[in-house]
Design an enzyme around this catalytic site. Structure first.
Site, mmCIF file in Angstrom:
data_model
loop_
_atom_site.group_PDB
_atom_site.id
_atom_site.type_symbol
_atom_site.label_atom_id
_atom_site.label_comp_id
_atom_site.label_asym_id
_atom_site.label_seq_id
_atom_site.Cartn_x
_atom_site.Cartn_y
_atom_site.Cartn_z
ATOM 1 N N LEU A 71 1.035 -1.338 -0.095
ATOM 2 C CA LEU A 71 0.071 -0.014 -0.112
ATOM 3 C C LEU A 71 0.843 1.309 -0.031
ATOM 4 O O LEU A 71 1.900 1.375 0.800
ATOM 5 C CB LEU A 71 -0.749 -0.051 1.495
ATOM 6 C CG LEU A 71 -1.799 -1.345 1.325
ATOM 7 C CD1 LEU A 71 -2.570 -1.121 2.503
ATOM 8 C CD2 LEU A 71 -2.932 -1.238 0.294
ATOM 9 N N THR A 73 1.868 4.889 0.694
ATOM 10 C CA THR A 73 1.626 5.942 1.572
ATOM 11 C C THR A 73 2.122 7.162 1.650
ATOM 12 O O THR A 73 1.705 8.037 2.297
ATOM 13 C CB THR A 73 1.871 5.089 3.217
ATOM 14 O OG1 THR A 73 3.390 5.013 3.008
ATOM 15 C CG2 THR A 73 1.152 4.096 3.418
ATOM 16 N N SER A 89 7.035 6.223 -0.456
ATOM 17 C CA SER A 89 6.911 5.239 0.787
ATOM 18 C C SER A 89 5.807 4.372 0.735
ATOM 19 O O SER A 89 4.609 4.730 -0.229
ATOM 20 C CB SER A 89 7.127 6.214 2.041
ATOM 21 O OG SER A 89 7.189 5.485 3.130
ATOM 22 N N SER A 90 5.865 3.050 1.111
ATOM 23 C CA SER A 90 4.905 2.423 1.319
ATOM 24 C C SER A 90 4.975 1.350 2.472
ATOM 25 O O SER A 90 6.059 1.287 3.075
ATOM 26 C CB SER A 90 4.793 1.396 -0.046
ATOM 27 O OG SER A 90 5.846 0.741 -0.066
ATOM 28 N N THR A 91 3.803 0.531 2.627
ATOM 29 C CA THR A 91 4.013 -0.539 3.542
ATOM 30 C C THR A 91 3.836 -1.724 2.477
ATOM 31 O O THR A 91 3.022 -1.871 1.867
ATOM 32 C CB THR A 91 2.808 -0.522 4.482
ATOM 33 O OG1 THR A 91 2.881 -1.692 5.426
ATOM 34 C CG2 THR A 91 1.620 -0.658 3.849
#
Length: 375
Positions: A71, A73, A89-91
């Site tokens: 996901l 972000t 940026s992500s998870t």
């Protein structure tokens, strides 16, 4: 925040069980870690390509957070390329995160440096496993670090966090037993090797900015002489490339090419070579800094010196090229070596990191054979 949402523990437990069934988790301890950490606390919102930002008020939010998905972000524009927002940026999808955490082979009491704090979720998993006092997490973006610090504290974790260039590591907290990078680098920084105890492990996502599918995970053991070596592990899609500055996304720099003088020829190696596991790794080794731009009928590649080639997928391939050299000859040389050595995949290779750079090698029963220049 973790107490405000009914049923999150059941969702986290279901996610952990799915990762066990997928084989991403084989250690029961990691199953309990995933079931104990509220992922939603670290992803208050994410970007959806169709509808924009999705947050807690959206019924899709919670299902997505506890699914095995990456996901995004954070997004930002490149200062020199306005009009398009790049993901910064992500998870990452939990199956990759847990695959890496198991490869890291971390256990209670070990000290760990995480490069790439992001949302803070991976740091929380590490804190749950080895305790907050043993975890250090760094990120180049102060805003991400500040947000992660608050989320981690709300969830009961207090690791050491710092905003700094991940390539430099965190010398003030060294030495570490483990280093894990959750952001991709083209070269394993020597600083990481220096900051790990002999016998310790560095797990890094190593991949080119301009041909990200050609990368791999490098699991390196630090030797007594300060060098590090170990196998590459297949990982077609890994992490976002590291940023060189807070204000710039980690994307390839634009290479200006001269297309005024175009030459053409044919080749028995088509554009598919750039997408073949193992072979694409060798192409990157032969052409550091390569950029690839896939299209419907072929791919264009550029080299840092401005050499370029546009190659069709069908073989015999039509090659149009220009610039200082015929760059497709480097791809042909990599292809010839790959054929001669039995079409090795990513797992057939290893990486050695020394103070003056890193070397790709082919793993054999006798050790690691240097790949050399593939000439």
């Amino acid at each position: 925040m973790t107490d405000d949402l009914d049923g999150w523990r059941a969702r986290a437990g279901d996610l952990a069980d799915r990762l066990v069934r997928q084989g991403a988790i084989t250690d029961p301890v990691w199953r309990e870690v995933v079931a104990s950490v509220p992922r939603h606390a670290f992803v208050p919102a994410f970007y959806d390509d169709a509808s924009g930002l999705v947050g807690a008020g959206d019924p899709r939010w919670l299902d997505a957070v506890y699914n095995d998905d990456t996901l995004v972000t954070q997004r930002m524009e490149h200062p020199e390329q306005p009009g398009f927002a790049w993901s910064t940026s992500s998870t990452t999808r939990p199956s990759l995160m847990l695959r890496m955490l198991e490869l890291l082979d971390v256990s209670g009491g070990m000290t760990v440096l995480e490069v790439g704090t992001g949302t803070g979720y991976n740091a929380a998993l590490l804190c749950e496993r080895v305790s907050s006092g043993n975890v250090t997490s760094i990120d180049i973006d102060p805003a991400l670090v500040d947000a992660a610090r608050g989320r981690l504290a709300d969830a009961g974790y207090r690791p050491h966090l710092a905003a700094c260039d991940g390539a430099l590591g965190c010398p003030g907290r060294a030495p570490f037993d483990r280093v894990i990078a959750t952001v991709a680098f083209e070269r394993v920084p020597w600083a990481w090797i220096e900051q790990v105890r002999p016998g310790g492990v560095v797990l890094a996502d190593v991949r080119p900015r301009g041909m990200t599918w050609a990368g791999a995970l490098a699991r390196l053991t630090v030797d007594g002489d300060g060098t590090a070596s170990g196998p590459l592990v297949d990982c077609t899609w890994g992490f976002m490339s590291a940023r060189t500055g807070v204000e710039r996304p980690g994307i390839p720099e634009v290479v200006h090419i001269d297309a005024t003088s175009v030459r053409s020829r044919t080749s028995e190696v088509g554009a598919g070579a750039l997408h073949t596991p193992g072979l694409s790794l060798l192409v990157w080794h032969r052409l550091p800094g390569v950029n690839a731009f896939p299209g419907e009928d072929g791919t264009q590649i550029t080299a840092p010196d401005g050499s370029w080639a546009k190659v069709s997928t069908r073989v015999p391939a039509r090659v149009e090229y220009g610039g200082p050299s015929d760059v497709w000859t480097d791809v042909e040389a990599a292809h010839a070596w790959w054929i001669e050595h039995g079409r090795p995949g990513v797992g057939a290779f290893g990486l050695t990191v020394e103070p003056d750079g890193q070397r790709l090698g082919r793993r054999t029963s006798e050790g690691t054979e240097p790949v050399g220049d593939l000439g």
